[in-house]
Design a protein around this motif. Structure first.
Motif, PDB file in Angstrom:
ATOM      1  N   MET A   1       0.829  -1.204   0.000  1.00  0.00           N
ATOM      2  CA  MET A   1       0.000   0.000   0.000  1.00  0.00           C
ATOM      3  C   MET A   1       0.864   1.255   0.000  1.00  0.00           C
ATOM      4  O   MET A   1       1.931   1.281   0.615  1.00  0.00           O
ATOM      5  N   GLU A   2       0.380   2.291  -0.685  1.00  0.00           N
ATOM      6  CA  GLU A   2       1.135   3.537  -0.772  1.00  0.00           C
ATOM      7  C   GLU A   2       1.339   4.166   0.605  1.00  0.00           C
ATOM      8  O   GLU A   2       2.404   4.700   0.906  1.00  0.00           O
ATOM      9  N   ASP A   3       0.298   4.112   1.444  1.00  0.00           N
ATOM     10  CA  ASP A   3       0.401   4.702   2.780  1.00  0.00           C
ATOM     11  C   ASP A   3       1.473   4.003   3.605  1.00  0.00           C
ATOM     12  O   ASP A   3       2.241   4.650   4.319  1.00  0.00           O
ATOM     13  N   ASP A   4       1.537   2.673   3.523  1.00  0.00           N
ATOM     14  CA  ASP A   4       2.543   1.925   4.281  1.00  0.00           C
ATOM     15  C   ASP A   4       3.954   2.286   3.828  1.00  0.00           C
ATOM     16  O   ASP A   4       4.870   2.439   4.642  1.00  0.00           O
ATOM     17  N   LYS A   5       4.133   2.438   2.525  1.00  0.00           N
ATOM     18  CA  LYS A   5       5.448   2.819   2.001  1.00  0.00           C
ATOM     19  C   LYS A   5       5.843   4.206   2.500  1.00  0.00           C
ATOM     20  O   LYS A   5       6.991   4.439   2.890  1.00  0.00           O
ATOM     21  N   ALA A   6       4.879   5.115   2.485  1.00  0.00           N
ATOM     22  CA  ALA A   6       5.149   6.484   2.934  1.00  0.00           C
ATOM     23  C   ALA A   6       5.488   6.511   4.420  1.00  0.00           C
ATOM     24  O   ALA A   6       6.372   7.258   4.854  1.00  0.00           O
ATOM     25  N   ILE A   7       4.797   5.692   5.201  1.00  0.00           N
ATOM     26  CA  ILE A   7       5.045   5.649   6.646  1.00  0.00           C
ATOM     27  C   ILE A   7       6.429   5.068   6.938  1.00  0.00           C
ATOM     28  O   ILE A   7       7.164   5.565   7.801  1.00  0.00           O
ATOM     29  N   LYS A   8       6.812   4.026   6.207  1.00  0.00           N
ATOM     30  CA  LYS A   8       8.138   3.434   6.403  1.00  0.00           C
ATOM     31  C   LYS A   8       9.239   4.429   6.030  1.00  0.00           C
ATOM     32  O   LYS A   8      10.284   4.505   6.682  1.00  0.00           O
ATOM     33  N   LYS A   9       8.998   5.207   4.979  1.00  0.00           N
ATOM     34  CA  LYS A   9       9.960   6.238   4.596  1.00  0.00           C
ATOM     35  C   LYS A   9      10.053   7.309   5.683  1.00  0.00           C
ATOM     36  O   LYS A   9      11.116   7.884   5.916  1.00  0.00           O
ATOM     37  N   ALA A  10       8.929   7.561   6.349  1.00  0.00           N
ATOM     38  CA  ALA A  10       8.915   8.538   7.437  1.00  0.00           C
ATOM     39  C   ALA A  10       9.819   8.075   8.577  1.00  0.00           C
ATOM     40  O   ALA A  10      10.554   8.872   9.168  1.00  0.00           O
ATOM     41  N   ALA A  11       9.781   6.786   8.881  1.00  0.00           N
ATOM     42  CA  ALA A  11      10.638   6.237   9.940  1.00  0.00           C
ATOM     43  C   ALA A  11      12.109   6.421   9.584  1.00  0.00           C
ATOM     44  O   ALA A  11      12.935   6.795  10.435  1.00  0.00           O
ATOM     45  N   GLU A  12      12.449   6.172   8.328  1.00  0.00           N
ATOM     46  CA  GLU A  12      13.834   6.347   7.873  1.00  0.00           C
ATOM     47  C   GLU A  12      14.243   7.811   7.934  1.00  0.00           C
ATOM     48  O   GLU A  12      15.374   8.143   8.315  1.00  0.00           O
ATOM     49  N   ARG A  13      13.328   8.683   7.567  1.00  0.00           N
ATOM     50  CA  ARG A  13      13.588  10.127   7.593  1.00  0.00           C
ATOM     51  C   ARG A  13      13.845  10.610   9.020  1.00  0.00           C
ATOM     52  O   ARG A  13      14.763  11.389   9.271  1.00  0.00           O
ATOM     53  N   ILE A  14      13.058  10.120   9.967  1.00  0.00           N
ATOM     54  CA  ILE A  14      13.226  10.503  11.369  1.00  0.00           C
ATOM     55  C   ILE A  14      14.597  10.063  11.881  1.00  0.00           C
ATOM     56  O   ILE A  14      15.298  10.824  12.554  1.00  0.00           O
ATOM     57  N   ALA A  15      14.978   8.835  11.560  1.00  0.00           N
ATOM     58  CA  ALA A  15      16.282   8.320  11.996  1.00  0.00           C
ATOM     59  C   ALA A  15      17.415   9.179  11.442  1.00  0.00           C
ATOM     60  O   ALA A  15      18.380   9.497  12.154  1.00  0.00           O
ATOM     61  N   ARG A  16      17.301   9.588  10.181  1.00  0.00           N
ATOM     62  CA  ARG A  16      18.340  10.428   9.573  1.00  0.00           C
ATOM     63  C   ARG A  16      18.400  11.802  10.235  1.00  0.00           C
ATOM     64  O   ARG A  16      19.487  12.328  10.509  1.00  0.00           O
ATOM     65  N   LEU A  17      17.246  12.378  10.492  1.00  0.00           N
ATOM     66  CA  LEU A  17      17.201  13.703  11.115  1.00  0.00           C
ATOM     67  C   LEU A  17      17.878  13.689  12.483  1.00  0.00           C
ATOM     68  O   LEU A  17      18.648  14.594  12.825  1.00  0.00           O
ATOM     69  N   LEU A  18      17.591  12.661  13.261  1.00  0.00           N
ATOM     70  CA  LEU A  18      18.162  12.574  14.604  1.00  0.00           C
ATOM     71  C   LEU A  18      19.660  12.302  14.555  1.00  0.00           C
ATOM     72  O   LEU A  18      20.428  12.852  15.353  1.00  0.00           O
ATOM     73  N   ASP A  19      20.089  11.468  13.615  1.00  0.00           N
ATOM     74  CA  ASP A  19      21.519  11.180  13.470  1.00  0.00           C
ATOM     75  C   ASP A  19      22.281  12.426  13.021  1.00  0.00           C
ATOM     76  O   ASP A  19      23.359  12.737  13.537  1.00  0.00           O
ATOM     77  N   GLN A  20      21.711  13.150  12.061  1.00  0.00           N
ATOM     78  CA  GLN A  20      22.357  14.365  11.567  1.00  0.00           C
ATOM     79  C   GLN A  20      22.424  15.425  12.659  1.00  0.00           C
ATOM     80  O   GLN A  20      23.388  16.176  12.758  1.00  0.00           O
ATOM     81  N   GLY A  21      21.379  15.473  13.486  1.00  0.00           N
ATOM     82  CA  GLY A  21      21.349  16.453  14.564  1.00  0.00           C
ATOM     83  C   GLY A  21      22.406  16.187  15.622  1.00  0.00           C
ATOM     84  O   GLY A  21      22.857  17.103  16.318  1.00  0.00           O
ATOM     85  N   MET A  22      22.810  14.922  15.759  1.00  0.00           N
ATOM     86  CA  MET A  22      23.813  14.553  16.754  1.00  0.00           C
ATOM     87  C   MET A  22      25.233  14.756  16.227  1.00  0.00           C
ATOM     88  O   MET A  22      26.158  15.044  16.993  1.00  0.00           O
ATOM     89  N   ALA A  23      25.404  14.620  14.922  1.00  0.00           N
ATOM     90  CA  ALA A  23      26.736  14.680  14.314  1.00  0.00           C
ATOM     91  C   ALA A  23      27.419  16.025  14.573  1.00  0.00           C
ATOM     92  O   ALA A  23      26.865  17.083  14.289  1.00  0.00           O
ATOM     93  N   GLY A  24      28.613  15.962  15.111  1.00  0.00           N
ATOM     94  CA  GLY A  24      29.407  17.166  15.318  1.00  0.00           C
ATOM     95  C   GLY A  24      28.926  18.076  16.431  1.00  0.00           C
ATOM     96  O   GLY A  24      29.437  19.191  16.583  1.00  0.00           O
ATOM     97  N   ASP A  25      27.956  17.635  17.210  1.00  0.00           N
ATOM     98  CA  ASP A  25      27.416  18.471  18.292  1.00  0.00           C
ATOM     99  C   ASP A  25      27.819  17.859  19.631  1.00  0.00           C
ATOM    100  O   ASP A  25      27.075  17.087  20.231  1.00  0.00           O
ATOM    101  N   SER A  26      29.003  18.195  20.091  1.00  0.00           N
ATOM    102  CA  SER A  26      29.531  17.598  21.318  1.00  0.00           C
ATOM    103  C   SER A  26      28.702  17.975  22.541  1.00  0.00           C
ATOM    104  O   SER A  26      28.550  17.176  23.474  1.00  0.00           O
ATOM    105  N   PHE A  27      28.126  19.185  22.536  1.00  0.00           N
ATOM    106  CA  PHE A  27      27.308  19.588  23.680  1.00  0.00           C
ATOM    107  C   PHE A  27      26.057  18.722  23.769  1.00  0.00           C
ATOM    108  O   PHE A  27      25.664  18.288  24.851  1.00  0.00           O
ATOM    109  N   ARG A  28      25.425  18.466  22.631  1.00  0.00           N
ATOM    110  CA  ARG A  28      24.218  17.639  22.642  1.00  0.00           C
ATOM    111  C   ARG A  28      24.529  16.225  23.115  1.00  0.00           C
ATOM    112  O   ARG A  28      23.751  15.616  23.849  1.00  0.00           O
TER     113      ARG A  28
END
Length: 217
Positions: A1-28
């Protein structure tokens, strides 16, 4: 289903956002460790008291460790398709030490029950991957939080609609975002009654609270 694919992509997007936010931020990285330790130290209180009391205890512990931490209380009025509401989370402002003075630096949002804010009735299997990608305890800059909330909120609404359920008022886009981005009042967890002025989220206004200066950006 298209919705399931979009939701799974959302999970991947969230993981990337959080990883990128941590990269190079020693204070965080250090702050996340301190938050985890403070929450663990107060685990017994969490099971025996309210969320608000638990958060204030964690704020006190973070301040003991030298962090400029406080409880932020948001509230908003109902209008059009948005119900009225209120919410509490923690924020921490890093301090930048210069040659002549120490000034406020970056602001970080800390939410001790972040994943629970995206729980929905009868979640689809795809949406379960979104919940797994969300951190139980969030520590991130506002810009990252804003992106994660947008992606996770949209996935939650897709999950509800995929199950043939109506999206309730508290799952609407503007209501969910208001929890962290409505105007807020910053208060010390260990000094009841000492409040900062209400600050419009996203404003670079300086807030003064009991002799401390905080950057509310």
């Amino acid at each position: 289903m298209e919705d399931d694919k979009a939701i799974k992509k959302a999970a991947e997007r969230i993981a990337r956002l959080l990883d990128q936010g941590m990269a190079g931020d020693s204070f965080r990285v250090r702050l996340a460790s301190d938050v985890a330790r403070a929450a663990a130290d107060m685990a017994l209180l969490r099971s025996r008291s309210s969320r608000s009391e638990f958060q204030r205890a964690v704020v006190c512990r973070l301040r003991e460790q030298g962090h400029d931490a406080a409880v932020c209380m948001t509230s908003w009025r109902g209008k059009q398709d948005v119900s009225a509401g209120r919410y509490e989370y923690i924020d921490v402002v890093s301090m930048v030490t210069g040659k002549q003075a120490t000034t406020p630096g970056e602001r970080y949002i800390v939410d001790l029950g972040f994943t629970a804010e995206f729980a929905v009735a009868r979640p689809t299997a795809a949406y379960a991957s979104v919940l797994e990608a969300l951190p139980g305890v969030l520590v991130a800059r506002p810009k990252v939080v804003q992106q994660v909330v947008k992606v996770a909120g949209k996935a939650a609404r897709r999950s509800l609609k995929g199950q043939g359920l109506t999206v309730p008022p508290w799952r609407k886009k503007r209501f969910v975002a208001a929890k962290w981005f409505a105007p807020y009042r910053r208060t010390m967890g260990d000094t009841a009654g000492h409040h900062a002025p209400v600050v419009a989220s996203g404003d670079a206004t300086m807030c003064r609270t009991v002799g401390f200066v905080h950057a509310c950006s």
